[in-house]
Design an enzyme around this catalytic site. Structure first.
Site, mmCIF file in Angstrom:
data_model
loop_
_atom_site.group_PDB
_atom_site.id
_atom_site.type_symbol
_atom_site.label_atom_id
_atom_site.label_comp_id
_atom_site.label_asym_id
_atom_site.label_seq_id
_atom_site.Cartn_x
_atom_site.Cartn_y
_atom_site.Cartn_z
ATOM 1 N N SER A 197 0.912 -1.434 -0.119
ATOM 2 C CA SER A 197 -0.202 0.167 -0.073
ATOM 3 C C SER A 197 1.013 1.134 -0.008
ATOM 4 O O SER A 197 2.035 0.913 0.586
ATOM 5 C CB SER A 197 -0.867 0.098 1.634
ATOM 6 O OG SER A 197 -1.157 1.168 1.915
ATOM 7 N N TYR A 236 -2.218 -0.394 10.761
ATOM 8 C CA TYR A 236 -2.272 -0.796 8.909
ATOM 9 C C TYR A 236 -1.201 -0.176 8.141
ATOM 10 O O TYR A 236 -0.347 -0.771 7.438
ATOM 11 C CB TYR A 236 -3.585 0.331 8.329
ATOM 12 C CG TYR A 236 -3.325 -0.220 6.524
ATOM 13 C CD1 TYR A 236 -4.183 -1.246 5.934
ATOM 14 C CD2 TYR A 236 -3.942 0.754 5.760
ATOM 15 C CE1 TYR A 236 -4.880 -1.868 5.128
ATOM 16 C CE2 TYR A 236 -4.479 0.250 4.478
ATOM 17 C CZ TYR A 236 -4.201 -0.883 4.337
ATOM 18 O OH TYR A 236 -4.254 -1.525 2.943
#
Length: 327
Positions: A222, A235
């Site tokens: 990501s 995250y």
């Protein structure tokens, strides 16, 4: 003295040229500000939705069928060319979002597919039908990748029913925002770590013994793992960990002929974010990107094809490929 005077005159002339350039730039800037802004760049083969998007919020893990607009995953202009002919790919989180689009494009490239999903049976059925419409087999397996036993069972079932395993795509993820560090409790932190790191590790550990030289692992990282996201602390940690895991595992598996790479997407229109953020934030999802919109799954999935196929990336391992809309 004459030489000094000449040098001084030249210096003054240079200053005048500086100021002339500055004046011309000032006029050009003023003209630019007065002109009508251009539309945000689309760059794709068809029109992609731009913010503001409809107000919506979902309970986890999210339901793609209820997203408005429906994510675009089928890539109708993408032509397969046997890049994965007769290979078998196992894709976690393959029921929806990026995972579904990867499954469809892998099938279009000639692969049989196994998808792992948590509890989204309706979404998984749509993926199965889409893969089979490409003329390939699709095995659907429900379970939690945070469970090591399940990961090994899923790999064993894939090999037994589809005959082999050539590509592993680690894609399943858990994301939940926290506005303050103090609000991020141990239960959320543990769930994020277990899904995003334990799941990737266990799936790779289960898959590698079945893989032959020429196989590939492609992890979904990501932009949060590259730049960090202030309200997604846990995250972001896991995505950065996935990038490091990718590089480390790539080095370990070089002697075994297995390549390991990662794709690092920016914001993508999938159930992941509407099942986290509030409706007002979802409406503006992706608007901060230079392209002024989120990506659609079909815009990210070709990067996974590229890294999975030895036709395209035989000399690439240990790399992180950002797909982040110019960010």
């Amino acid at each position: 003295m004459a030489t000094s005077k000449t040098a001084s005159q030249k210096a003054k002339a240079t200053v005048e040229r500086y100021r002339d350039l500055q004046d011309r730039r000032r006029v050009a800037d003023r003209r630019h500000k007065q002109s009508k802004p251009k539309q945000a760049m689309q760059a794709g083969m068809r029109h992609y939705p731009e913010p503001p998007l409809p107000l919506q919020h979902q309970s986890k893990p999210g339901d793609e069928a209820r997203l408005d607009p429906t994510p675009l995953y089928d890539a109708p202009y993408y032509q397969g060319s046997n890049k994965l002919r007769d290979k078998v790919a196992l894709i976690t989180g393959g029921d929806s979002g990026i995972g579904r689009s990867i499954a469809v494009l892998f099938a279009r490239e000639g692969a049989d597919i196994a998808i792992v999903h948590l509890d989204e049976q309706a979404d998984a059925e749509i993926t199965r039908q889409a893969v089979e419409a490409e003329g390939r087999r699709c095995l659907v397996i429900a379970g939690d990748v945070a469970d090591r036993t399940f990961c090994f069972d899923a790999v064993a079932r894939t090999v037994k029913e589809l005959g082999r395993l050539d590509v592993l795509v680690n894609n399943a993820a858990f994301q939940l925002h926290a506005l303050r560090l103090e609000d991020l409790d141990a239960q959320q932190f543990d769930r994020t770590i277990r899904t995003n790191l334990h799941g990737y590790f266990f799936m790779a550990q289960a898959a590698v013994p079945h893989m032959r030289p020429g196989s590939a692992i492609v992890n979904n990282g990501s932009v949060a793992g590259l730049r960090g996201s202030k309200f997604l602390l846990d995250y972001s940690m896991t995505k950065g960990g996935i990038h490091a895991f990718t590089r480390a595992l790539a080095g370990q598996l070089v002697p075994r002929g297995i390549r390991v790479n990662a794709v690092a997407p920016g914001p993508v229109w999938t159930p992941l974010n509407p099942a986290d953020k509030e409706a007002e934030q979802v409406a503006q999802f992706g608007s901060e990107m230079p392209m002024k919109r989120p990506a659609q799954p079909e815009e990210v999935a070709p990067a996974f094809v590229f890294l999975a196929s030895p036709h395209c990336s035989s000399y690439i391992t240990g790399e992180i490929l950002p797909v982040i809309g110019g960010y």
